[in-house]
Design an enzyme around this catalytic site. Structure first.
Site, short mmCIF file in Angstrom:
data_model
loop_
_atom_site.label_atom_id
_atom_site.label_comp_id
_atom_site.label_asym_id
_atom_site.label_seq_id
_atom_site.Cartn_x
_atom_site.Cartn_y
_atom_site.Cartn_z
N THR A 150 0.60 -8.82 3.34
CA THR A 150 -0.62 -8.97 4.13
C THR A 150 -1.85 -9.14 3.23
O THR A 150 -1.86 -8.68 2.09
CB THR A 150 -0.80 -7.72 5.02
N ASP A 151 -2.90 -9.73 3.81
CA ASP A 151 -4.17 -9.84 3.06
C ASP A 151 -4.84 -8.47 2.90
O ASP A 151 -5.75 -8.32 2.07
CB ASP A 151 -5.12 -10.83 3.76
N GLU A 152 -4.38 -7.48 3.69
CA GLU A 152 -5.06 -6.17 3.63
C GLU A 152 -4.89 -5.47 2.29
O GLU A 152 -5.61 -4.53 1.99
CB GLU A 152 -4.56 -5.27 4.76
N TYR A 176 -1.59 2.01 5.81
CA TYR A 176 -0.75 0.82 6.02
C TYR A 176 -0.90 -0.14 4.83
O TYR A 176 0.10 -0.57 4.23
CB TYR A 176 -1.15 0.11 7.33
N LYS A 180 1.89 -1.36 1.98
CA LYS A 180 2.27 -2.76 1.74
C LYS A 180 1.99 -3.13 0.28
O LYS A 180 2.79 -3.82 -0.35
CB LYS A 180 1.49 -3.70 2.68
P1 NAD Z 1 5.76 -5.74 14.21
O1 NAD Z 1 5.34 -4.31 14.19
O2 NAD Z 1 5.56 -6.54 15.44
O3 NAD Z 1 7.32 -5.84 13.86
C1 NAD Z 1 7.93 -5.06 12.87
C2 NAD Z 1 9.44 -5.01 13.17
O4 NAD Z 1 10.07 -4.25 12.15
C3 NAD Z 1 9.76 -4.32 14.51
O5 NAD Z 1 10.67 -5.11 15.23
C4 NAD Z 1 10.41 -3.01 14.09
O6 NAD Z 1 11.39 -2.55 15.01
C5 NAD Z 1 11.03 -3.39 12.75
N1 NAD Z 1 11.25 -2.23 11.90
C6 NAD Z 1 10.36 -1.23 11.64
N2 NAD Z 1 10.93 -0.33 10.81
C7 NAD Z 1 12.18 -0.79 10.54
C8 NAD Z 1 13.24 -0.31 9.73
N3 NAD Z 1 13.12 0.85 9.05
N4 NAD Z 1 14.37 -1.02 9.65
C9 NAD Z 1 14.50 -2.19 10.34
N5 NAD Z 1 13.54 -2.68 11.13
C10 NAD Z 1 12.38 -1.99 11.23
O7 NAD Z 1 5.06 -6.40 12.96
P2 NAD Z 1 4.58 -7.91 12.73
O8 NAD Z 1 3.19 -8.01 13.17
O9 NAD Z 1 5.60 -8.82 13.25
O10 NAD Z 1 4.59 -7.95 11.14
C11 NAD Z 1 5.75 -8.35 10.42
C12 NAD Z 1 5.46 -8.32 8.94
O11 NAD Z 1 4.39 -9.20 8.64
C13 NAD Z 1 5.03 -6.95 8.41
O12 NAD Z 1 5.62 -6.77 7.15
C14 NAD Z 1 3.51 -7.07 8.29
O13 NAD Z 1 3.05 -6.23 7.26
C15 NAD Z 1 3.36 -8.52 7.93
N6 NAD Z 1 2.08 -9.16 8.34
C16 NAD Z 1 1.66 -9.06 9.65
C17 NAD Z 1 0.49 -9.73 10.03
C18 NAD Z 1 0.00 -9.70 11.45
O14 NAD Z 1 -1.10 -10.17 11.73
N7 NAD Z 1 0.75 -9.17 12.41
C19 NAD Z 1 -0.23 -10.46 9.08
C20 NAD Z 1 0.22 -10.50 7.76
C21 NAD Z 1 1.39 -9.86 7.41
O1 DAU Z 2 -4.84 -8.89 8.21
C1 DAU Z 2 -3.47 -8.83 8.48
C2 DAU Z 2 -3.17 -7.62 9.33
O2 DAU Z 2 -3.61 -7.93 10.65
C3 DAU Z 2 -1.69 -7.25 9.34
O3 DAU Z 2 -1.31 -6.89 8.05
C4 DAU Z 2 -1.43 -6.10 10.32
O4 DAU Z 2 -0.04 -5.82 10.39
C5 DAU Z 2 -1.93 -6.51 11.68
O5 DAU Z 2 -1.76 -5.45 12.60
C6 DAU Z 2 -3.40 -6.93 11.61
O6 DAU Z 2 -4.22 -5.78 11.32
P1 DAU Z 2 -5.64 -5.54 12.03
O7 DAU Z 2 -5.97 -4.11 11.94
O8 DAU Z 2 -6.63 -6.51 11.53
O9 DAU Z 2 -5.24 -5.95 13.55
P2 DAU Z 2 -5.63 -5.35 14.95
O10 DAU Z 2 -5.17 -6.31 15.99
O11 DAU Z 2 -5.19 -3.93 15.10
O12 DAU Z 2 -7.20 -5.36 14.93
C7 DAU Z 2 -7.94 -6.54 14.71
C8 DAU Z 2 -9.41 -6.18 14.62
O13 DAU Z 2 -9.86 -5.76 15.92
C9 DAU Z 2 -9.70 -5.01 13.70
O14 DAU Z 2 -10.94 -5.21 13.05
C10 DAU Z 2 -9.80 -3.81 14.64
C11 DAU Z 2 -10.35 -4.42 15.90
N1 DAU Z 2 -9.92 -3.80 17.17
C12 DAU Z 2 -8.59 -3.63 17.36
C13 DAU Z 2 -8.13 -3.07 18.54
C14 DAU Z 2 -6.65 -2.86 18.76
C15 DAU Z 2 -10.86 -3.46 18.13
O15 DAU Z 2 -12.08 -3.64 17.95
N2 DAU Z 2 -10.40 -2.91 19.30
C16 DAU Z 2 -9.08 -2.68 19.54
O16 DAU Z 2 -8.73 -2.16 20.62
#
Ligand code: NAD
Ligand code: DAU
Length: 367
Positions: A150-152, A176, A180
């Site tokens: 992730t970019d985080e 988190y 990562k």
């Molecule tokens: P998500 O939470 O929707 O999915 C995660 C999945 O991993 C779930 O299905 C969960 O059951 C599974 N899981 C958790 N623990 C496990 C374990 N111990 N063994 C096997 N499976 C397990 O997450 P996502 O948003 O789909 O993110 C997927 C990946 O991409 C993550 O690594 C996250 O850090 C990365 N990522 C997410 C975003 C985003 O915006 N969502 C952006 C950049 C990177």
């Molecule tokens: O940047 C990549 C990341 O993006 C991934 O690595 C994470 O797995 C993914 O969950 C996401 O993280 P964020 O914290 O940015 O996503 P989230 O949807 O939780 O929140 C997006 C932004 O909105 C953040 O600044 C928090 C804000 N927010 C979120 C929720 C759920 C609100 O203001 N209100 C809310 O109810």
């Protein structure tokens, strides 16, 4: 010679690696399930072993349309189970691991960091150990381990700072992000110490179908439909850089096939929005789709800020664009409309998650 060949394939955009059998971890989650759909529709001859522990975030129904695909197989397992992973790698002659499995919600990591350290750090290490044992000890040199990050990991940016490049220092701020960042370092070490063929991608915020409705965009859509408050943390001026989920998957595809070993690639679409602006936009689109509740922006409610809330993320994706000819296909306009339409068409999917009944459904259908 090796370097010349790699340079040539980059310039010609030729494939360096052709996966045959993939292990996708976290396959029942948001991005993982989209990835499996993407991969099997593009490469139907590849076998895809889709592994997931089915935590609260994993939903096997995300993959239900693929259950009858001859090259799809679902495995209910935990990435911490190294023996099981070794067995799978051997049994199916897996040559590619695409590692999505993680605890992924920043808010949950603030309330309970333990699960994040366990899954994201120890779980990733467990996979690396299995890959090392099966691939390296048996000298299977045609393999790839792609780690989805992730970019985080780069921390937060000032309003006028340049976007994150792959050279930015790691400065993770939430448990988190720190978990990562740790896993990224361990992946890197497995290449440098043991010679595992690893690649890493660091992507910005994704949106699209199958996103768990506790993340911002699906939460806002669902709450608009139910006339519930739309919670905005703090002043709502935090900035995120949004990318349609299949554009993330297209980037991972390019990295696996054409990327250079031991390289990190940022993936993003140059699409920065403040939270309040994106929520306002979703409200305007919901006014068109669901006029009964209009104007939905009246539901916007400012709430207490997230602890340690990062102010701004922005990705500089020049490296993947210039080296691997990456280009997002979706504009934000098309991507957000598609996403809203998907949540409108699949109301049952998110309602079942919100009331918890999807767990009963999964049990009835799959046990
Ligand atoms: P998500 O939470 O929707 O999915 C995660 C999945 O991993 C779930 O299905 C969960 O059951 C599974 N899981 C958790 N623990 C496990 C374990 N111990 N063994 C096997 N499976 C397990 O997450 P996502 O948003 O789909 O993110 C997927 C990946 O991409 C993550 O690594 C996250 O850090 C990365 N990522 C997410 C975003 C985003 O915006 N969502 C952006 C950049 C990177
Ligand atoms: O940047 C990549 C990341 O993006 C991934 O690595 C994470 O797995 C993914 O969950 C996401 O993280 P964020 O914290 O940015 O996503 P989230 O949807 O939780 O929140 C997006 C932004 O909105 C953040 O600044 C928090 C804000 N927010 C979120 C929720 C759920 C609100 O203001 N209100 C809310 O109810």
């Amino acid at each position: 010679m090796q370097i010349v060949l790699i340079m040539e394939s980059i310039i010609m955009n030729k494939t360096i690696f052709e996966p045959k059998c993939l292990l996708v971890t976290g396959a029942a989650g948001f991005i993982g399930s989209n990835f499996v759909h993407y991969w099997l529709s593009k490469y139907p001859d590849n076998k895809v072993i889709s592994l997931d522990a089915l935590t609260y975030a994993g939903n096997r129904a995300n993959l239900s349309e693929l259950e009858t695909h001859h090259n799809f197989e679902f495995v209910h397992a935990d990435i911490l189970d190294t023996n099981k992973i070794e067995l799978l790698l051997e049994q199916h002659s897996i040559d590619t691991i695409v590692h999505f499995a993680a605890e992924s919600h920043v808010d949950r990591s603030i309330h309970g960091p333990d699960a994040f350290l366990k899954t994201n750090i120890e779980g990733s290490h467990s996979l690396l150990k299995a890959a090392k044992k099966v691939w390296l000890d048996k000298q299977i040199m045609k393999h790839r381990f792609h780690h989805v990050s992730t970019d985080e990991v780069y921390g937060t940016l000032a309003a006028d700072a340049p976007a994150f490049t792959e050279k930015n220092q790691y400065l993770p701020n939430s448990p988190y992000a720190a978990s990562k960042a740790s896993s990224d370092h361990i992946v890197r070490s497995y290449h440098h110490t043991y010679g595992l063929n690893t690649t890493i991608s660091n992507c910005s915020n994704n949106y699209g179908p199958y996103q768990f409705p506790e993340k911002l965009i699906p939460l806002i859509i669902a709450n608009c439909l139910d006339g519930k408050p739309l919670p905005i943390y703090g002043d709502g001026k935090q900035i995120r850089d949004w990318l349609y989920v299949d554009d993330h998957n297209r980037g991972i595809d390019l990295i696996i096939r054409n990327g250079q070993i031991d390289n990190t690639y940022n993936i993003g679409g140059n699409n920065e929005w403040t939270n309040i602006d994106i929520v306002t936009l979703v409200c305007e689109l919901m006014d068109q789709h669901h006029p009964e509740g209009a104007p939905h922006s009246q539901l916007i409610t400012y709430v207490k800020d997230r602890l340690g809330h990062d102010r701004r993320y922005a990705i500089n994706a020049t490296k993947i664009m210039s080296e691997l000819s990456y280009k997002p296909e979706e504009t934000f306009e098309t991507g957000i409309r598609k996403t809203i339409q998907w949540y409108l068409d699949n109301e049952q999917w998110w309602r079942k998650i919100m009331d918890g009944s999807y767990r009963d459904w999964i049990e009835k259908n799959y046990t």
